[in-house]
Design an enzyme around this catalytic site. Structure first.
Site, PDB file in Angstrom:
ATOM      1  N   THR A  21     -58.842  81.134  43.197  1.00  0.00           N
ATOM      2  CA  THR A  21     -59.698  82.225  42.725  1.00  0.00           C
ATOM      3  C   THR A  21     -59.625  83.438  43.644  1.00  0.00           C
ATOM      4  O   THR A  21     -59.169  83.374  44.778  1.00  0.00           O
ATOM      5  CB  THR A  21     -61.163  81.757  42.636  1.00  0.00           C
ATOM      6  OG1 THR A  21     -61.636  81.446  43.941  1.00  0.00           O
ATOM      7  CG2 THR A  21     -61.299  80.548  41.733  1.00  0.00           C
ATOM      8  N   ASP A  22     -60.112  84.555  43.104  1.00  0.00           N
ATOM      9  CA  ASP A  22     -60.211  85.768  43.904  1.00  0.00           C
ATOM     10  C   ASP A  22     -61.593  85.817  44.565  1.00  0.00           C
ATOM     11  O   ASP A  22     -62.367  84.863  44.482  1.00  0.00           O
ATOM     12  CB  ASP A  22     -59.945  87.005  43.049  1.00  0.00           C
ATOM     13  CG  ASP A  22     -60.920  87.157  41.886  1.00  0.00           C
ATOM     14  OD1 ASP A  22     -62.019  86.549  41.901  1.00  0.00           O
ATOM     15  OD2 ASP A  22     -60.590  87.897  40.945  1.00  0.00           O
ATOM     16  N   GLN A  23     -61.919  86.918  45.175  1.00  0.00           N
ATOM     17  CA  GLN A  23     -63.178  87.048  45.908  1.00  0.00           C
ATOM     18  C   GLN A  23     -64.408  86.900  45.009  1.00  0.00           C
ATOM     19  O   GLN A  23     -65.473  86.533  45.467  1.00  0.00           O
ATOM     20  CB  GLN A  23     -63.208  88.403  46.622  1.00  0.00           C
ATOM     21  CG  GLN A  23     -64.345  88.550  47.591  1.00  0.00           C
ATOM     22  CD  GLN A  23     -64.243  89.847  48.379  1.00  0.00           C
ATOM     23  OE1 GLN A  23     -63.481  90.735  48.040  1.00  0.00           O
ATOM     24  NE2 GLN A  23     -65.014  89.946  49.438  1.00  0.00           N
ATOM     25  N   MET A  24     -64.219  87.126  43.708  1.00  0.00           N
ATOM     26  CA  MET A  24     -65.333  87.025  42.762  1.00  0.00           C
ATOM     27  C   MET A  24     -65.471  85.624  42.179  1.00  0.00           C
ATOM     28  O   MET A  24     -66.316  85.387  41.322  1.00  0.00           O
ATOM     29  CB  MET A  24     -65.140  88.033  41.634  1.00  0.00           C
ATOM     30  CG  MET A  24     -65.123  89.479  42.117  1.00  0.00           C
ATOM     31  SD  MET A  24     -64.689  90.642  40.802  1.00  0.00           S
ATOM     32  CE  MET A  24     -62.942  90.288  40.613  1.00  0.00           C
ATOM     33  N   VAL A  38     -63.196  84.175  40.339  1.00  0.00           N
ATOM     34  CA  VAL A  38     -62.472  84.138  39.071  1.00  0.00           C
ATOM     35  C   VAL A  38     -61.029  83.711  39.352  1.00  0.00           C
ATOM     36  O   VAL A  38     -60.408  84.177  40.313  1.00  0.00           O
ATOM     37  CB  VAL A  38     -62.492  85.532  38.392  1.00  0.00           C
ATOM     38  CG1 VAL A  38     -61.623  85.548  37.145  1.00  0.00           C
ATOM     39  CG2 VAL A  38     -63.929  85.931  38.062  1.00  0.00           C
TER      40      VAL A  38
END
Length: 144
Positions: free
Chosen positions: A15-18, A20
């Site tokens: 996932t990314d920082q969010m 997602v």
């Protein structure tokens, strides 16, 4: 028509920082689904490569419909979408835990000699695979 169903739990590293899932991870999940389909059809990628044949991706098309997040478990459905004796097109649908379609798409593959990277006819090089892929293609066409 056989459809391989594979479940993958989303890992934090995907996932990314969010939180997602990064778009690049879906290709990895497609590879997992494709390997499972090949096994379901009675074959093995590892044995294919041991025989001196590789199956590189020559085209990718993915359509992103909704996000998948860390902690979810996704379902990857994989099937033979098309086949012509030289190219195999695998179809994919990735669903979230609510059974909502998140990603759909295809990858197209050819087989090549592992030493020269020259394309080979699956029909001639892998007649057992060819027979099964032809059957799967026909069943997919009948499905509709």
């Amino acid at each position: 028509m056989k459809i391989a169903t594979t479940h993958v739990q989303v890992r934090y590293a995907e996932t990314d920082q969010m939180g997602v899932v990064h778009h690049s991870q879906y290709l990895i999940w497609c590879e997992i689904g494709r390997s499972d389909l090949i096994e379901l059809l009675g074959f093995s990628y590892a044995k294919l490569e041991e025989s001196g044949v590789l199956a590189p991706v020559i085209d990718v098309s993915l359509s992103y419909k909704r996000s998948v997040r860390y902690g979810e478990t996704v379902r990857i459905d994989t099937w033979i979408d098309d086949y012509n004796g030289l190219r195999a097109v695998y179809g994919y649908e990735i669903y979230n835990e609510d059974n909502r379609l998140c990603v759909s798409g295809t990858t197209t593959h050819v087989i090549v000699d592992s030493q020269s990277f020259r394309p080979r006819s699956m029909k001639k090089q892998l007649p057992e695979w060819h027979e099964v892929y032809e059957r799967e293609k026909k069943q997919n066409e009948e499905r509709g």
